[in-house]
Each structure stands twice: as C-alpha cells, then as structure tokens.
Design a protein around this motif. Structure first.
Motif, PDB file in Angstrom:
ATOM      1  N   SER A 198      56.952  20.517  81.438  1.00 27.55           N
ATOM      2  CA  SER A 198      57.566  20.334  80.123  1.00 27.55           C
ATOM      3  C   SER A 198      56.486  20.442  79.056  1.00 27.55           C
ATOM      4  N   PRO A 199      56.843  20.835  77.842  1.00 24.70           N
ATOM      5  CA  PRO A 199      55.820  21.104  76.824  1.00 24.70           C
ATOM      6  C   PRO A 199      54.813  19.983  76.602  1.00 24.70           C
ATOM      7  N   VAL A 200      55.291  18.758  76.362  1.00 21.97           N
ATOM      8  CA  VAL A 200      54.367  17.668  76.045  1.00 21.97           C
ATOM      9  C   VAL A 200      53.505  17.303  77.243  1.00 21.97           C
ATOM     10  N   ARG A 201      54.117  17.190  78.425  1.00 23.12           N
ATOM     11  CA  ARG A 201      53.341  16.799  79.604  1.00 23.12           C
ATOM     12  C   ARG A 201      52.307  17.861  79.965  1.00 23.12           C
ATOM     13  N   LEU A 202      52.675  19.130  79.844  1.00 19.11           N
ATOM     14  CA  LEU A 202      51.718  20.189  80.147  1.00 19.11           C
ATOM     15  C   LEU A 202      50.568  20.173  79.140  1.00 19.11           C
ATOM     16  N   ALA A 203      50.877  19.863  77.885  1.00 22.23           N
ATOM     17  CA  ALA A 203      49.829  19.760  76.865  1.00 22.23           C
ATOM     18  C   ALA A 203      48.892  18.595  77.180  1.00 22.23           C
ATOM     19  N   ILE A 204      49.455  17.478  77.643  1.00 28.04           N
ATOM     20  CA  ILE A 204      48.624  16.322  78.010  1.00 28.04           C
ATOM     21  C   ILE A 204      47.740  16.660  79.200  1.00 28.04           C
ATOM     22  N   ILE A 205      48.328  17.302  80.203  1.00 27.92           N
ATOM     23  CA  ILE A 205      47.550  17.705  81.380  1.00 27.92           C
ATOM     24  C   ILE A 205      46.433  18.657  80.970  1.00 27.92           C
ATOM     25  N   GLY A 206      46.752  19.628  80.111  1.00 31.96           N
ATOM     26  CA  GLY A 206      45.740  20.577  79.646  1.00 31.96           C
ATOM     27  C   GLY A 206      44.617  19.891  78.904  1.00 31.96           C
ATOM     28  N   THR A 207      44.956  18.917  78.078  1.00 29.52           N
ATOM     29  CA  THR A 207      43.937  18.180  77.321  1.00 29.52           C
ATOM     30  C   THR A 207      43.047  17.374  78.253  1.00 29.52           C
ATOM     31  N   VAL A 208      43.652  16.730  79.244  1.00 24.10           N
ATOM     32  CA  VAL A 208      42.885  15.922  80.202  1.00 24.10           C
ATOM     33  C   VAL A 208      41.953  16.808  81.028  1.00 24.10           C
ATOM     34  N   ILE A 209      42.494  17.904  81.552  1.00 22.30           N
ATOM     35  CA  ILE A 209      41.672  18.814  82.354  1.00 22.30           C
ATOM     36  C   ILE A 209      40.553  19.414  81.509  1.00 22.30           C
ATOM     37  N   GLY A 210      40.879  19.788  80.268  1.00 18.07           N
ATOM     38  CA  GLY A 210      39.867  20.341  79.372  1.00 18.07           C
ATOM     39  C   GLY A 210      38.749  19.356  79.098  1.00 18.07           C
TER      40      GLY A 210
END
Length: 335
Positions: free
Chosen positions: A147-159
């Motif tokens: 989902s948009p928000v969760r994927l953005a959170i995952i991307g931020t954490v991984i980044g």
C-alpha cells in the motif's frame, strides 16, 4: 481533451526556450557573476589561460546541463514508478532506488578505488536495482506492505539503513569525504567526462520508456484491466524497471542523491496533461529538468555568497508536498 492537447503542446513547444534561458542564467550567475559576452567568447574562442573561460567550460556549463539532465531523469523515473505501481508516493528517493545506488558506490569506493567512470555508472545501476528489490521484497512479505503509505515507510527505513551502513563503512575505511559526494548532492562538481557517458545511457532509457508509454498507461489502470486488455504485464514491468534503473543509476553516479524530484514532478505533470503516459513521460522530463535547474540556481542565492545544498531546496518544497499526498491520497491507489 482539446485543453489537455494545448497544454502538452505548450510545454513541449516552449521547452527549448526555457532550457536555453535557464542554462544562460545558470552559467552567468554564481559566486562570481560572469558577463554573457564572456560566456559567448568562452564557447566560440576558448582560452585555457583565461580563468573565466575555464570556470565556464569546466564548471558552469557542465553544472547547468547536469542539473537539467538529472532533473529529467529523476522526474521520468518517478512517473514510471507511480504509473507502474499505481502508487502516488512512489519515487526513486523514497523507494530505495537512489539509496541502493549510493550504497553500492560506497562499497566500490572502498574495494574498487580505481574504477573507471563507466564502471561507476554500471555499479550505480546495479545498486538501484538492489535497493528497489529490497524495498519491494519487504513490502510483499508484510501484510498490505505494498500500500502507498506502508511502502513509503518501508522505503524510508531501508534507505536510512543503507545510508547508515554506508556511513559506517566509509568512516571505518577513511573514505567518508569522498563518499559524502553521493549523499550530499553537489552539482558544482559535475564531471564533464562522466556527463558525456551519462547522457547516451539516459537517452536509451528514455527511448525505452517512450516505447513502453502506452503500456504503462494501461498498467496504471490496474492489473485486472491490463490482463483483460491482453497486456503482458511482467514483460512491461521488467523493461520499465530496467529503464528506471538506467535513469536513476546514471543520475546518482553523476551528482549523488537528490530527493523529491521524482515525487513532485509526475503529480504536477499529470495535473497539466492528464493520465496518458505518452505525454506524461516527455512533459515530466522537461518540467523536471527545468525544476531542478531552477532549484540549483536558487541554491546559490539563499545564503549568498555561500551555496546552500540543493537537497535542502528540494526538501523544502518536497516534504510539504509529501505530507499533503499522505493526507489526501496516501491510502489510495491512483487510477
């Protein structure tokens, strides 16, 4: 449709004028203002012993071209990612693509210090692919992780994780000063020789995306619609990802990480020209290039005569835009 047609023709028709204008302004203005006549002399009758000529040809012009090229590459990458995933928050800087590039470049700086410019570009593209694979891989393992928000959170954490590992490696092996270039984008240090390599690779990626643009439009309508229309979704996504990796990897190799361009510009472009990616792709490239060049120009005057990092300028614009998207569209897939 008539209104949309007029808008996209206006954008593409006036693009050369704006590109020439912003390039001239970028070359003329800086810590040391340079007369336009001097710029012309440097181009037509270059004198290596003339300091102004040297600044123009080795720094100002590559910087202006680099800003336009990188802005176009990141904007097109963001547009493709948003269309392909139907995620309003997708962009290279949020989905781990740029962080993956910078991470792999850090490793190469330590263990392959003598690599050529072409090798750096290739490793940067590999890093883009690795970063995206990690983010989307984690997203697929978590409930509603795509989902948009969760994927953005995952991307931020991984980044953040990749950035931290890179920082630790660069500090331990005492290359942090060299590595900082890729984490704190410095357009004023564009390498003219690498720029010559980056442009043809990026143009190849853009041509591939333009070839796929009609299919990306269909993908943006949803998986079921794409399949019912006979779309070979895996084929389209594979080549779209390849193009994004080419564009983002070359951009990071050239100037380092720059955030939010790939998030902001696709939304502005869709608002102006509609949802047809045959027009979104070229218009996003034009708008993205001009946008980043303007941000670069602005960065020279915010704290004149000192330069403000361009990442600060893009973040100042991009963070409120990001929060606005989360509030209004974060839980949705775009149609």
């Amino acid at each position: 449709m008539r209104k949309i047609s007029n808008v996209h023709m206006l954008i593409l028709g006036t693009a050369p004028i704006f590109v020439i204008l912003i390039t001239c302004l970028s070359v003329i203005y800086g810590t040391k203002p340079i007369e336009l006549s001097t710029v012309w002399e440097a181009v037509v009758d270059y004198d290596a012993e003339n300091v102004d000529h040297a600044i123009i040809m080795t720094s100002r012009i590559p910087r202006a071209i680099g800003a336009i090229v990188v802005g176009a590459f990141l904007a097109i990458s963001g547009a493709v990612m948003q269309g392909m995933t139907r995620n309003y928050l997708a962009s290279p800087s949020i989905m781990g693509v740029t962080d993956g590039s910078a991470f792999v470049i850090t490793i190469c700086m330590v263990w392959l210090p003598g690599m050529s410019s072409m090798q750096m570009i290739l490793y940067s593209m590999v890093g883009s692919l690795i970063g995206a694979a990690i983010v989307f891989g984690f997203g697929s393992l978590i409930r509603n992780g795509l989902s948009p928000v969760r994927l953005a959170i995952i991307g931020t954490v991984i980044g953040t994780f990749l950035s931290s590992i890179s920082s630790a490696i660069s500090t331990y092996f005492q290359v942090s000063q060299n590595v900082s270039f890729w984490y704190n984008a410095r357009l004023h240090q564009v390498d003219p020789e690498m720029l010559k390599l980056v442009i043809p690779i990026g143009l190849t990626g853009i041509l591939l995306i333009i070839f796929l643009s009609k299919s990306i439009t269909i993908l943006s309508l949803g998986h079921e619609v794409s399949v019912n229309l006979g779309q070979r979704t895996k084929f389209v996504k594979a080549f779209a990802i390849l193009a994004v990796v080419m564009l983002t990897g070359t951009a990071v190799a050239l100037v380092g990480k720059i955030g939010f361009v790939g998030l902001i510009i696709p939304h502005i472009t869709r608002f102006l020209v509609g949802v047809d990616y045959r027009w979104i792709i070229p218009c996003a490239g034009v708008i993205g290039g001009i946008f980043l060049a303007l941000c670069d120009l602005l960065s020279r005057f915010v704290n004149y005569p000192f330069e403000t990092p361009i990442g600060v300028i893009t973040a100042f614009i991009g963070i409120p835009f990001f929060l606005y998207l989360i509030r209004t569209k974060g839980g949705e897939k775009h149609a």
